[in-house]
Scaffold this motif. Sequence first.
Motif, PDB file in Angstrom:
ATOM      1  N   GLU A   1       0.828  -1.207   0.000  1.00  0.00           N
ATOM      2  CA  GLU A   1       0.000   0.000   0.000  1.00  0.00           C
ATOM      3  C   GLU A   1       0.863   1.258   0.000  1.00  0.00           C
ATOM      4  O   GLU A   1       0.557   2.234  -0.685  1.00  0.00           O
ATOM      5  CB  GLU A   1      -0.936  -0.015   1.211  1.00  0.00           C
ATOM      6  CG  GLU A   1      -2.032  -1.061   1.109  1.00  0.00           C
ATOM      7  CD  GLU A   1      -2.797  -1.243   2.409  1.00  0.00           C
ATOM      8  OE1 GLU A   1      -3.990  -1.598   2.352  1.00  0.00           O
ATOM      9  OE2 GLU A   1      -2.195  -1.048   3.490  1.00  0.00           O
TER      10      GLU A   1
ATOM     11  N   GLU B   1       1.091   4.182  -2.986  1.00  0.00           N
ATOM     12  CA  GLU B   1       0.928   5.604  -2.697  1.00  0.00           C
ATOM     13  C   GLU B   1       2.137   6.397  -3.202  1.00  0.00           C
ATOM     14  O   GLU B   1       1.983   7.487  -3.769  1.00  0.00           O
ATOM     15  CB  GLU B   1       0.744   5.817  -1.194  1.00  0.00           C
ATOM     16  CG  GLU B   1       0.503   7.262  -0.793  1.00  0.00           C
ATOM     17  CD  GLU B   1      -0.789   7.839  -1.335  1.00  0.00           C
ATOM     18  OE1 GLU B   1      -0.915   9.082  -1.347  1.00  0.00           O
ATOM     19  OE2 GLU B   1      -1.668   7.054  -1.739  1.00  0.00           O
TER      20      GLU B   1
ATOM     21  N   ARG C   1       1.795   6.675  -6.937  1.00  0.00           N
ATOM     22  CA  ARG C   1       0.790   7.677  -7.317  1.00  0.00           C
ATOM     23  C   ARG C   1       1.344   9.083  -7.180  1.00  0.00           C
ATOM     24  O   ARG C   1       1.110   9.955  -8.023  1.00  0.00           O
ATOM     25  CB  ARG C   1      -0.474   7.508  -6.464  1.00  0.00           C
ATOM     26  CG  ARG C   1      -1.395   6.392  -6.930  1.00  0.00           C
ATOM     27  CD  ARG C   1      -2.768   6.513  -6.266  1.00  0.00           C
ATOM     28  NE  ARG C   1      -2.682   6.233  -4.837  1.00  0.00           N
ATOM     29  CZ  ARG C   1      -2.867   5.035  -4.297  1.00  0.00           C
ATOM     30  NH1 ARG C   1      -3.121   4.000  -5.071  1.00  0.00           N
ATOM     31  NH2 ARG C   1      -2.794   4.864  -2.995  1.00  0.00           N
ATOM     32  N   TYR C   2       2.091   9.323  -6.110  1.00  0.00           N
ATOM     33  CA  TYR C   2       2.704  10.641  -5.914  1.00  0.00           C
ATOM     34  C   TYR C   2       3.699  10.928  -7.035  1.00  0.00           C
ATOM     35  O   TYR C   2       3.787  12.058  -7.531  1.00  0.00           O
ATOM     36  CB  TYR C   2       3.399  10.693  -4.551  1.00  0.00           C
ATOM     37  CG  TYR C   2       3.930  12.060  -4.202  1.00  0.00           C
ATOM     38  CD1 TYR C   2       3.087  13.042  -3.703  1.00  0.00           C
ATOM     39  CD2 TYR C   2       5.277  12.369  -4.376  1.00  0.00           C
ATOM     40  CE1 TYR C   2       3.570  14.307  -3.381  1.00  0.00           C
ATOM     41  CE2 TYR C   2       5.767  13.629  -4.059  1.00  0.00           C
ATOM     42  CZ  TYR C   2       4.911  14.594  -3.572  1.00  0.00           C
ATOM     43  OH  TYR C   2       5.389  15.836  -3.268  1.00  0.00           O
TER      44      TYR C   2
ATOM     45  N   LEU D   1      -1.911   7.033   5.309  1.00  0.00           N
ATOM     46  CA  LEU D   1      -2.686   5.889   4.839  1.00  0.00           C
ATOM     47  C   LEU D   1      -3.437   5.236   6.003  1.00  0.00           C
ATOM     48  O   LEU D   1      -4.590   4.801   5.851  1.00  0.00           O
ATOM     49  CB  LEU D   1      -1.759   4.867   4.181  1.00  0.00           C
ATOM     50  CG  LEU D   1      -1.157   5.284   2.833  1.00  0.00           C
ATOM     51  CD1 LEU D   1      -0.105   4.274   2.385  1.00  0.00           C
ATOM     52  CD2 LEU D   1      -2.242   5.415   1.775  1.00  0.00           C
TER      53      LEU D   1
END
Length: 338
Positions: free
Chosen positions: A283, A287, A290-291, A319
């Motif tokens: 996870e 993230e 995505r950043y 998160l």
Amino acid sequence: DTPDVRDVTIEAGQPLTFTASFDTVPAFEPGDYATISLRRPSSRVEDEAVNDALERLRQRAARFEPVEGRGLEHGDTALVDLERREPSGKVDTHRGVSVELGSPANPPGFDQGLVGLEPGAGKTFTIHFPADYPAAELAGADMVYTVTVHGIKKRVLAALDYEFAKDLGEFESLDLLRARIREDLEHEARHGAEREMRAALMKQLAARVPFDVPASLVEREIDRRIEDFARRLMEQQVDPREAGIDWNAFRESQREAAREAVGGALALDEVARREGLGVTEEEVAREVARYGERTGRTAAAVRARLEKEGGMSRIHSGLRREKAIDFLMARATISGEP
């Protein structure tokens, strides 16, 4: 959280010594989750909102045509040379600027001074700015303007028809364009409703913290808010140092909201601890990726920078708090439209 490190001592042949301080908070009872009461705002989109959005698109797609044989009218755009003389005698001059009559940015009474002027004509007039004018440096002042008009253009709006819809994105009809606008507005409304519910949740959670939140965390949250606001100003090409903002007053204005945000975050952390809500490395990796996509950098580069700056813990805690929010939203009492 990142500790406050001070009193660092580095001596040859001696161990590194320093003092690190950080805030701790006690465990506490966050209460019955079912007693969290939230109201889901309506995300229904009325026909009027669709029409308004369509009209905004029409205004943005307007073209400007030269005007001959008449003077300036409200709604026209004038190409002018403009001189503003302050009471002190200081003169501010602009050449070849466009001024739209009726724009809310124009000084009070400015439009009336230009109405009727034809290309080649000039005029000098005085404008008195009211004492409560938003720009403090102009409030209560008398400014002398000298304007020379070089050209006039009028805004021409496109007809709301097939050609207009096609030009905006290959829509095959105006009805299909309307449908797309409604879909976009409904999407925005749903996200807006979600933001409102989350804000209400955080407010209620903050009220459940039975102790004063650490002052250092509040100060850190205020710092974050100020940095975020300054960044937005810079994105608009505004120098925060020259924005005329009383930063001490702005800082104090953020204190209560910052205290509430910290309280809500502490409550989320307590819920996550009690309910065993964890975050996996997969996870975290998603993230980070995505950043990286948002900033145009590789996931490896983002991770390296975050690790260097001690930012991976913020990713992890963020998160974890998101999971706590989802957990609570699933158990809260929610009224309103589904």
